[in-house]
Enzyme design. Structure first.
Site, PDB file in Angstrom:
ATOM      1  N   LYS A 170     -76.701 -21.299 -11.528  1.00  0.00           N
ATOM      2  CA  LYS A 170     -75.943 -20.179 -12.102  1.00  0.00           C
ATOM      3  C   LYS A 170     -76.795 -18.910 -12.096  1.00  0.00           C
ATOM      4  O   LYS A 170     -77.790 -18.820 -12.810  1.00  0.00           O
ATOM      5  CB  LYS A 170     -75.550 -20.468 -13.548  1.00  0.00           C
ATOM      6  CG  LYS A 170     -74.608 -19.403 -14.112  1.00  0.00           C
ATOM      7  CD  LYS A 170     -74.667 -19.263 -15.616  1.00  0.00           C
ATOM      8  CE  LYS A 170     -75.758 -18.346 -16.092  1.00  0.00           C
ATOM      9  NZ  LYS A 170     -75.529 -16.917 -15.803  1.00  0.00           N
ATOM     10  N   GLU A 195     -92.181  -5.527 -23.258  1.00  0.00           N
ATOM     11  CA  GLU A 195     -91.974  -5.559 -21.798  1.00  0.00           C
ATOM     12  C   GLU A 195     -90.947  -4.493 -21.424  1.00  0.00           C
ATOM     13  O   GLU A 195     -89.781  -4.619 -21.788  1.00  0.00           O
ATOM     14  CB  GLU A 195     -91.476  -6.939 -21.366  1.00  0.00           C
ATOM     15  CG  GLU A 195     -91.292  -7.017 -19.865  1.00  0.00           C
ATOM     16  CD  GLU A 195     -90.686  -8.320 -19.365  1.00  0.00           C
ATOM     17  OE1 GLU A 195     -89.848  -8.905 -20.069  1.00  0.00           O
ATOM     18  OE2 GLU A 195     -91.058  -8.741 -18.262  1.00  0.00           O
ATOM     19  N   GLY A 201     -84.987 -17.714 -23.215  1.00  0.00           N
ATOM     20  CA  GLY A 201     -85.789 -18.921 -22.989  1.00  0.00           C
ATOM     21  C   GLY A 201     -85.897 -19.768 -24.250  1.00  0.00           C
ATOM     22  O   GLY A 201     -85.817 -21.006 -24.202  1.00  0.00           O
ATOM     23  N   GLY A 211     -85.931 -16.084 -16.968  1.00  0.00           N
ATOM     24  CA  GLY A 211     -85.266 -14.987 -17.664  1.00  0.00           C
ATOM     25  C   GLY A 211     -86.130 -14.482 -18.796  1.00  0.00           C
ATOM     26  O   GLY A 211     -87.355 -14.614 -18.772  1.00  0.00           O
ATOM     27  N   SER A 212     -85.476 -13.949 -19.814  1.00  0.00           N
ATOM     28  CA  SER A 212     -86.219 -13.305 -20.904  1.00  0.00           C
ATOM     29  C   SER A 212     -86.749 -14.333 -21.909  1.00  0.00           C
ATOM     30  O   SER A 212     -86.263 -15.467 -21.980  1.00  0.00           O
ATOM     31  CB  SER A 212     -85.301 -12.317 -21.615  1.00  0.00           C
ATOM     32  OG  SER A 212     -84.226 -13.021 -22.193  1.00  0.00           O
ATOM     33  N   CYS A 216     -91.256  -9.757 -13.273  1.00  0.00           N
ATOM     34  CA  CYS A 216     -91.828 -10.370 -14.473  1.00  0.00           C
ATOM     35  C   CYS A 216     -93.335 -10.143 -14.525  1.00  0.00           C
ATOM     36  O   CYS A 216     -93.892  -9.876 -15.579  1.00  0.00           O
ATOM     37  CB  CYS A 216     -91.497 -11.850 -14.509  1.00  0.00           C
ATOM     38  SG  CYS A 216     -91.903 -12.685 -12.979  1.00  0.00           S
TER      39      CYS A 216
HETATM   40  P1  NAD Z   1     -81.834 -13.007 -19.473  1.00  0.00           P
HETATM   41  O1  NAD Z   1     -82.647 -13.934 -20.292  1.00  0.00           O
HETATM   42  O2  NAD Z   1     -80.970 -12.022 -20.162  1.00  0.00           O
HETATM   43  O3  NAD Z   1     -80.877 -13.797 -18.495  1.00  0.00           O
HETATM   44  C1  NAD Z   1     -81.370 -14.771 -17.590  1.00  0.00           C
HETATM   45  C2  NAD Z   1     -80.273 -15.756 -17.278  1.00  0.00           C
HETATM   46  O4  NAD Z   1     -79.948 -16.496 -18.441  1.00  0.00           O
HETATM   47  C3  NAD Z   1     -78.964 -15.134 -16.801  1.00  0.00           C
HETATM   48  O5  NAD Z   1     -78.441 -15.949 -15.773  1.00  0.00           O
HETATM   49  C4  NAD Z   1     -78.093 -15.209 -18.044  1.00  0.00           C
HETATM   50  O6  NAD Z   1     -76.713 -15.224 -17.760  1.00  0.00           O
HETATM   51  C5  NAD Z   1     -78.535 -16.530 -18.621  1.00  0.00           C
HETATM   52  N1  NAD Z   1     -78.266 -16.702 -20.056  1.00  0.00           N
HETATM   53  C6  NAD Z   1     -78.047 -15.769 -21.004  1.00  0.00           C
HETATM   54  N2  NAD Z   1     -77.878 -16.338 -22.210  1.00  0.00           N
HETATM   55  C7  NAD Z   1     -77.998 -17.674 -22.016  1.00  0.00           C
HETATM   56  C8  NAD Z   1     -77.960 -18.797 -22.887  1.00  0.00           C
HETATM   57  N3  NAD Z   1     -77.759 -18.675 -24.208  1.00  0.00           N
HETATM   58  N4  NAD Z   1     -78.183 -20.023 -22.361  1.00  0.00           N
HETATM   59  C9  NAD Z   1     -78.439 -20.184 -21.047  1.00  0.00           C
HETATM   60  N5  NAD Z   1     -78.456 -19.157 -20.179  1.00  0.00           N
HETATM   61  C10 NAD Z   1     -78.251 -17.911 -20.658  1.00  0.00           C
HETATM   62  O7  NAD Z   1     -82.884 -12.293 -18.514  1.00  0.00           O
HETATM   63  P2  NAD Z   1     -82.618 -11.125 -17.475  1.00  0.00           P
HETATM   64  O8  NAD Z   1     -82.436  -9.857 -18.250  1.00  0.00           O
HETATM   65  O9  NAD Z   1     -81.593 -11.544 -16.498  1.00  0.00           O
HETATM   66  O10 NAD Z   1     -84.002 -11.078 -16.688  1.00  0.00           O
HETATM   67  C11 NAD Z   1     -85.078 -10.285 -17.076  1.00  0.00           C
HETATM   68  C12 NAD Z   1     -86.144 -11.122 -17.739  1.00  0.00           C
HETATM   69  O11 NAD Z   1     -86.520 -12.203 -16.888  1.00  0.00           O
HETATM   70  C13 NAD Z   1     -87.416 -10.350 -17.977  1.00  0.00           C
HETATM   71  O12 NAD Z   1     -87.919 -10.653 -19.257  1.00  0.00           O
HETATM   72  C14 NAD Z   1     -88.367 -10.882 -16.919  1.00  0.00           C
HETATM   73  O13 NAD Z   1     -89.718 -10.745 -17.231  1.00  0.00           O
HETATM   74  C15 NAD Z   1     -87.934 -12.291 -16.818  1.00  0.00           C
HETATM   75  N6  NAD Z   1     -88.351 -12.870 -15.538  1.00  0.00           N
HETATM   76  C16 NAD Z   1     -89.324 -13.842 -15.534  1.00  0.00           C
HETATM   77  C17 NAD Z   1     -89.778 -14.365 -14.339  1.00  0.00           C
HETATM   78  C18 NAD Z   1     -90.856 -15.410 -14.291  1.00  0.00           C
HETATM   79  O14 NAD Z   1     -90.961 -16.080 -13.279  1.00  0.00           O
HETATM   80  N7  NAD Z   1     -91.651 -15.596 -15.313  1.00  0.00           N
HETATM   81  C19 NAD Z   1     -89.233 -13.914 -13.151  1.00  0.00           C
HETATM   82  C20 NAD Z   1     -88.259 -12.933 -13.182  1.00  0.00           C
HETATM   83  C21 NAD Z   1     -87.811 -12.424 -14.397  1.00  0.00           C
END
Ligand code: NAD
Length: 469
Positions: free
Chosen positions: A168, A372, A224, A219-220, A275
């Site tokens: 997803k 961040e 997480g 993700g964030s 990230c």
């Molecule tokens: P986000 O956490 O808002 O969303 C990430 C994903 O999670 C999306 O697909 C979203 O739809 C899904 N999501 C949202 N709520 C959820 C829930 N309750 N349960 C399960 N899934 C859910 O992050 P974002 O804004 O899309 O991405 C930016 C963040 O990602 C930044 O903090 C960045 O540093 C981080 N990031 C980390 C890495 C890494 O490898 N460490 C790589 C890229 C981005």
């Protein structure tokens, strides 16, 4: 563009009862529609992945062949998929195309990676083997900055190990992953890769779903933590790749003119939406003015525009909430006394364009240093005492990566070894490769991706003990 984007469930194109708009960040207008999966469709995707697992796990040679074929598809269709990526993500077409090529490189790497079987004892009493077994269905959830590549970071090792997947992508960037599912329908058996799209709640349904045994999430930090909590009642395995606030520390023997290009490149790649981009720079007092000037000069020279246009280096910020957040952090810093040595605000006109911004006279305790920012604005922080700079670099919940810069590389490496983070670079930053484990300390993550260590994250260890007594 106007193409019909469909989900992939059980090897077939599937539309949803509803759709949601996908915005082109260069215009701020809805450019395409993506399917909004129902719960029943998620159930169907999970059931299909579960059913496909029985056969997929059996034939390692077939899996390797399929990954190589998938890599070829990425290489052959990189520009076509790259255009979709630019449309939904905003990055320049050359970068988007490279992201698809990178996906091919990662697939090839994993197609050849060994799945070890180790004999740890073989004597008169027993033969003891340690093997790596697949887990079952993997739920993969990705963010909007590198939607295609980060999906492949999960798909390639997970599938090689014998798992099947439901993927997803972020609702901001669903199209490239939908396309991925489509172009791999002929390459992977039905059910091995299912791609579903929808809002954040679809991610929550996936993490609470009874079928997956593993959640691989990027993700964030905030999401997480929710994913970890959702996984706990069922003891699903998790890998979490989360946010970062990477420091770069310049030592007193660093040469500002020599390092400025690399520093700038690693802070502003993908408009800072990486990230592990450099998110704060610590500079000794004696070099401070020169470093600020060199970075500001590069920021002013950067060509910002629609990623579809020739020669553009930096596109828009991906989405409105992020655009507003970057603006808020920059305004907060300036209100607190920071000086915009370059940029400092949004660019007039449609789309989520923001000036590449260098902030001087800013310190820890300011939001853009402590949080961040994930955008094209970089704070440059002074220090007088190296020990203090290291303590400040480490004084955060984040721990993804960091870098140390100096002419004496041995001394810089010694300082890099004291950074509390998953990757510590010397005289470079953002040097990532398929064979290097990538992950974060502290709140930046749990587990790693890439290399054999990333592959092992998609396996369970099993001991096979054959008694000879
Ligand atoms: P986000 O956490 O808002 O969303 C990430 C994903 O999670 C999306 O697909 C979203 O739809 C899904 N999501 C949202 N709520 C959820 C829930 N309750 N349960 C399960 N899934 C859910 O992050 P974002 O804004 O899309 O991405 C930016 C963040 O990602 C930044 O903090 C960045 O540093 C981080 N990031 C980390 C890495 C890494 O490898 N460490 C790589 C890229 C981005």
């Amino acid at each position: 563009m106007s193409e019909n984007f469909s989900m992939t469930i059980d090897g077939r194109a599937v539309t949803a009862p509803g759709t949601f708009g996908v915005i082109d960040p260069a215009t701020g207008e809805v450019a395409e529609q993506a399917p909004d999966a129902s719960r029943e469709q998620l159930d169907a995707a999970m059931a299909s992945a579960q059913a496909a697992y029985a056969d997929w796990r059996r034939d390692e040679a077939a899996r390797r062949k399929a990954l190589l074929a998938a890599a070829d598809v990425m290489f052959a269709r990189s520009e076509e998929i790259g255009r979709i990526l630019t449309l939904e993500q905003g990055k320049p077409l050359a970068d988007a195309t490279m992201e698809v090529v990178g996906a091919g490189v990662w697939l090839k790497y994993f197609a050849d990676l060994e799945l070890p079987r180790e004999v740890i004892q073989d004597d008169a009493s027993a033969r003891v083997e340690v093997v790596r077994r697949p887990m079952g269905v993997v739920a993969a959830i990705t963010p909007w900055n590198y939607p295609l590549l980060l999906g492949i970071w999960k798909l390639a090792p997970a599938l090689l190990a014998g798992n099947t997947m439901v993927l997803k992508p972020s609702p901001f960037t669903p199209l490239s992953s939908l396309k991925l599912g489509e172009v791999l329908r002929d390459v992977l058996p039905p059910g091995v890769l299912n791609v579903v799209t929808g809002g954040d709640e679809l991610g929550a349904w996936m993490t609470a779903h009874e079928v997956p045994r593993k959640i691989s999430f990027t993700g964030s930090v905030a999401t997480g933590k929710r994913v970890a909590a959702a996984a706990a009642p069922d003891l699903k395995r998790v890998t979490l790749e989360l946010g970062g606030n990477d420091p770069a520390i310049l030592l007193d023997d660093a040469d500002p003119a020599a390092v400025a290009d690399r520093l700038f490149g690693a802070a502003f790649q993908n408009n800072g939406q990486v990230c592990s981009a450099i998110k704060r720079v610590y500079v000794p007092e004696a070099l401070y003015g020169d470093v600020v000037d060199a970075l500001a000069e590069r920021a002013r020279a950067a060509r910002v525009g629609n990623g579809m246009d020739e020669g553009v280096q930096y596109g828009p910020i991906n989405n409105r909430p992020q655009y507003e957040r970057v603006g808020e952090l920059v305004a907060d810093a300036i209100a607190g006394g920071a000086r915009a040595a370059a940029g400092g605000g949004p660019i007039d006109g449609p789309g989520y364009f923001f000036e590449p911004t260098i902030l001087a006279d800013v310190s820890d305790g300011t939001r853009i240093v402590d949080e961040e920012q994930f955008g094209p604005a970089l704070p440059i922080v002074r220090y007088t005492d190296l020990e203090d700079a290291i303590a400040r670099a480490n004084g955060t919940h984040f721990g993804l990566s960091g870098s140390v810069w100096g002419t004496d590389a041995d001394r810089a490496a010694e300082v890099a070894g004291r950074l509390e983070c998953g990757t510590a670079w010397v005289n470079t930053h953002l040097a990532l490769a398929p064979n290097q484990p990538f992950g974060g300390f502290k709140w930046s993550g749990v587990g790693v991706e890439n290399g054999p260590w990333g592959l092992y994250g998609f396996t369970e260890l099993q001991v096979i003990y054959r008694s000879k007594a």
